[in-house]
Design a protein around this motif. Sequence first.
Motif, mmCIF file in Angstrom:
data_model
loop_
_atom_site.group_PDB
_atom_site.id
_atom_site.type_symbol
_atom_site.label_atom_id
_atom_site.label_comp_id
_atom_site.label_asym_id
_atom_site.label_seq_id
_atom_site.Cartn_x
_atom_site.Cartn_y
_atom_site.Cartn_z
ATOM 1 N N PRO A 51 102.287 76.475 54.949
ATOM 2 C CA PRO A 51 101.615 75.542 54.051
ATOM 3 C C PRO A 51 102.524 74.368 53.719
ATOM 4 O O PRO A 51 103.727 74.411 53.993
ATOM 5 N N HIS A 63 105.980 83.115 50.982
ATOM 6 C CA HIS A 63 104.580 82.871 51.315
ATOM 7 C C HIS A 63 103.661 83.985 50.814
ATOM 8 O O HIS A 63 102.603 83.731 50.228
ATOM 9 N N TRP A 84 100.169 74.640 46.504
ATOM 10 C CA TRP A 84 100.428 74.505 47.937
ATOM 11 C C TRP A 84 99.146 74.101 48.656
ATOM 12 O O TRP A 84 98.037 74.332 48.170
ATOM 13 N N ASP A 85 99.330 73.515 49.850
ATOM 14 C CA ASP A 85 98.214 73.129 50.722
ATOM 15 C C ASP A 85 98.253 73.980 51.989
ATOM 16 O O ASP A 85 99.304 74.077 52.633
ATOM 17 N N GLY A 86 97.109 74.542 52.371
ATOM 18 C CA GLY A 86 97.065 75.259 53.638
ATOM 19 C C GLY A 86 95.881 76.207 53.725
ATOM 20 O O GLY A 86 95.337 76.650 52.710
ATOM 21 N N SER A 135 96.291 79.032 54.536
ATOM 22 C CA SER A 135 96.873 80.255 53.987
ATOM 23 C C SER A 135 96.447 80.480 52.546
ATOM 24 O O SER A 135 96.430 81.621 52.065
ATOM 25 N N ASN A 157 96.561 74.953 60.354
ATOM 26 C CA ASN A 157 96.742 73.703 59.610
ATOM 27 C C ASN A 157 96.955 72.499 60.527
ATOM 28 O O ASN A 157 97.602 71.527 60.136
#
Length: 414
Positions: free
Chosen positions: A107, A191, A344-346, A348, A277
């Motif tokens: 991410p 993570h 966070w970005d993702g 996931s 991603n």
Amino acid sequence: MAIFIVRPKSSLGSRTVGLISKNFKPEDRQRQISELVGLRSEDPCYKELNRWLDQSPASVTSLAPEARTPVTGTKIVDMSEEEATKLRQDLPDLVIMRDRPVGLIEPAKTNSTTKTRVLKKDLWHLDAIGLTDIKKRGFTGTGKGVTIAVLDTGIDATHPELSGKVMGAYTFNVNTWQTSFNGTSIDTQGHGTHVAGLICGKNVGVAPEAKVVSGTMLPGGRGNISDFILALEWAASDPTISIVNISAGIPGNVPDMMSSVAALLGIGILPVIAAGNEGRNKTRSPGNYVDSLSVGASNQENKVSSFSSGGVLVADNHRYEVPDVVAPGEQVWSSVMGGGYEAWDGTSMATPIVSGVAALILEKYPEITVTDLIEGIVTSCKNLAYKNIVSKKTLNYPPERQGSGLIQAKPLYQ
């Protein structure tokens, strides 16, 4: 010498359709595994492979004999490239592939701020899927009684969001084909803690009374296909696990793990896997397999995130789109290793939100089958649209960007 993954080219395919209709009940797990093993035992290709391995020289070592991979049916063989070539010549109906890395779907941490507590506005992901609304109207579901395996970097069980919710922590050793129980659940990279918080965190989680089990498939964010297969076999052996959450993969359409993922459906486990991603027309395996519940990402404006992977694929002469659904995955706040919260970005981040919704459904409908659970998720989604900057028209995102749309919890209270 090197480790090779060996399996028949043709999977059990349509023969597993009857198995896939089975349920998630723990008491049925072993029977469903036995049925899968029974189908495989009838396959002449497997018989030939077993005979070849029995007659092979001592330099060929089977790290995972058939009895230790009952679900995936995969052979993990330590042999030379010359022996692998000979096996390909002797048994051309086999897939024989050298073990290869499976990486964490990383991410982006676009917001460097770490908070000590989350505010109401930080929980937008729960609003977006309709969960906040139905709770206000009386919905009391929490995911109680449902267990999810998080196959990731580990989980920091000391985080206040996750106190008492991590039921066990395991590591994997492919060379000895053993799974080890760890007395303390730790995160080797960070993570897995963020992911686990979105599943069952006290404040940020979708299903706060669900339980998670940590399988450190990606220590430090790195693993191999062999680790993936051992982790799936471990998850399958625990009859309390109903969902596996995976945010890892190999770029592109790589069929090496496809039959292993498909086998999970036949024994009553739902695989929820991040698509990747890399953005439009790019996906990762196993998140792009037809037998996984593939997840893309959306943002606070109900738009598909630009980084969210998606595309059109063909398998066994069938065309399908990836992802299956999208969920909040951009600027999503959750727990971080060592305490606190970060956004966070993702994909996931989107994937555990889908796992959490699946846990809510399982809690409410414990008799549901795997296929009905998937159908319930994809048919309850909210269609997403965007405004074209050239034509100024509002258009729906195509399926290869949003799948069936933004996952919704609202039908649980209808």
